[in-house]
Design a protein around this motif. Structure first.
Motif, short mmCIF file in Angstrom:
data_model
loop_
_atom_site.label_atom_id
_atom_site.label_comp_id
_atom_site.label_asym_id
_atom_site.label_seq_id
_atom_site.Cartn_x
_atom_site.Cartn_y
_atom_site.Cartn_z
N ILE A 1 23.66 16.76 71.01
CA ILE A 1 24.55 16.20 70.00
C ILE A 1 23.84 15.12 69.20
O ILE A 1 23.88 15.10 67.97
N GLN A 2 23.14 14.22 69.91
CA GLN A 2 22.42 13.14 69.22
C GLN A 2 21.35 13.70 68.28
O GLN A 2 21.17 13.22 67.16
N LYS B 1 26.95 17.62 54.15
CA LYS B 1 27.78 16.43 53.91
C LYS B 1 29.09 16.53 54.68
O LYS B 1 29.57 15.55 55.25
N LEU B 2 29.68 17.73 54.70
CA LEU B 2 30.95 17.93 55.42
C LEU B 2 30.74 17.85 56.93
O LEU B 2 31.64 17.45 57.67
N ALA B 3 29.55 18.22 57.38
CA ALA B 3 29.25 18.20 58.83
C ALA B 3 29.15 16.78 59.37
O ALA B 3 29.50 16.51 60.52
N LEU B 4 28.67 15.85 58.52
CA LEU B 4 28.28 14.52 59.00
C LEU B 4 29.37 13.76 59.75
O LEU B 4 29.12 13.26 60.85
N PRO B 5 30.61 13.64 59.21
CA PRO B 5 31.61 12.86 59.94
C PRO B 5 31.96 13.44 61.32
O PRO B 5 32.24 12.68 62.26
N TYR B 6 31.90 14.76 61.44
CA TYR B 6 32.23 15.38 62.74
C TYR B 6 31.10 15.18 63.74
O TYR B 6 31.35 14.91 64.92
N LEU B 7 29.85 15.27 63.26
CA LEU B 7 28.72 15.03 64.16
C LEU B 7 28.65 13.55 64.54
O LEU B 7 28.28 13.21 65.67
N LEU B 8 29.03 12.67 63.62
CA LEU B 8 29.11 11.24 63.92
C LEU B 8 30.12 10.99 65.05
O LEU B 8 29.83 10.28 66.01
N VAL C 1 34.36 19.56 70.60
CA VAL C 1 35.07 20.18 69.48
C VAL C 1 34.59 19.61 68.14
O VAL C 1 34.42 20.34 67.17
N HIS C 2 34.33 18.30 68.11
CA HIS C 2 33.80 17.70 66.87
C HIS C 2 32.39 18.23 66.59
O HIS C 2 32.04 18.51 65.43
N PHE C 3 31.60 18.37 67.65
CA PHE C 3 30.24 18.89 67.51
C PHE C 3 30.26 20.31 66.98
O PHE C 3 29.55 20.64 66.02
N MET C 4 31.10 21.16 67.59
CA MET C 4 31.15 22.56 67.18
C MET C 4 31.64 22.69 65.73
O MET C 4 31.13 23.52 64.96
N ALA D 1 35.77 30.19 62.73
CA ALA D 1 35.58 29.24 63.84
C ALA D 1 36.04 27.85 63.39
O ALA D 1 36.77 27.16 64.12
N GLN D 2 35.63 27.49 62.20
CA GLN D 2 35.96 26.18 61.61
C GLN D 2 37.47 25.96 61.59
O GLN D 2 37.96 24.89 62.00
N GLU D 3 38.21 26.95 61.15
CA GLU D 3 39.68 26.85 61.09
C GLU D 3 40.26 26.54 62.47
O GLU D 3 41.15 25.70 62.60
N GLN D 4 39.75 27.22 63.48
CA GLN D 4 40.28 27.05 64.83
C GLN D 4 39.93 25.67 65.41
O GLN D 4 40.77 25.03 66.05
N PHE D 5 38.71 25.21 65.15
CA PHE D 5 38.33 23.88 65.64
C PHE D 5 39.18 22.79 64.98
O PHE D 5 39.57 21.82 65.62
#
Length: 219
Positions: free
Chosen positions: A138-139, A119-126, A104-107, A87-91
């Motif tokens: 999301i928040q 740690k890797l999730a943080l910039p995308y959730l931001l 898409v950033h959330f997923m 899933a990650q690759e496709q997003f």
């Protein structure tokens, strides 16, 4: 309104058979146009028909390897099946091809969360949180991720923002309690745990934390 738009409307109204008929006709009329395949793929994903959905998204990508929403759709197919790396690759492909939307950033962030790469999730959730300041889910996930990364002040602010969006959010109160404990403020923590339990009397984590804090304060 063309057949694709009609099909999307039918899908939103849960008239899946009618949506499928319209998407099929749209594909028959324009077999080289990826949008029909993408919409049909989304419909099949809604229906949990992941094998066929994957086939439709891949066909769209064959027709246009820069079709960002096809990669996003394929990512959702894998995500629903808990195939988080795929899933990650496709997003990532979707974002690289110009899709810059909160979802898409959330997923993508959530694929990292499920693999415990906070740690890797943080910039995308931001990024998702920036794009969708009024999206409670999301928040909340962004706030959780901040806390998991030890950014307690920011996590606290984000959980307060969640409560502005939904003032009966028991999990946000529970997490504010955890933030207060990190700041060595057990009395405020207790207030938050009590509020979480007031909203949801079966909130096991809040009940457990409350018990521990009360025990510590009584000693």
């Amino acid at each position: 309104m063309d057949k694709l738009q009609k099909g999307i409307k039918e899908m939103q109204e849960h008239n899946y058979e009618e949506a499928a008929r319209l998407f099929t006709e749209a594909i028959d009329e324009n077999p080289k146009e990826p949008v029909g395949y993408i919409n049909f793929g989304n419909l099949l994903t809604h229906m949990s028909d992941f094998v066929r959905a994957e086939r439709f998204f891949n066909r769209a990508i064959e027709l246009d390897n820069q079709a960002a929403t096809a990669y996003y759709g394929l990512g959702n197919v894998y995500y629903e099946q808990e195939k988080y790396t795929k899933a990650q690759e496709q997003f990532i492909h979707a974002i690289q091809n110009g899709l810059d939307e909160a979802d898409v950033h959330f997923m993508l962030g959530m694929t990292f969360i499920h693999q415990e790469y906070t740690k890797l999730a943080l910039p995308y959730l931001l990024r998702a949180a920036e794009l969708a300041p009024d999206d409670m889910d999301i928040q909340f996930q962004y706030g959780l991720c901040l806390a998991q990364n030890g950014q307690i002040d920011q996590a606290e602010q984000t959980m307060k923002h969640v409560l502005q969006l939904e003032n009966e959010h028991s999990d946000a109160y529970y997490n504010l309690g955890v933030c207060a404990l990190h700041k060595e403020d057990p009395h405020t923590a207790l207030e938050h745990f009590n509020k979480a339990l007031e909203i949801n009397s079966e909130h096991m984590l809040a009940a457990h934390a409350k018990g521990q804090v009360e025990q510590a304060l009584n000693e």
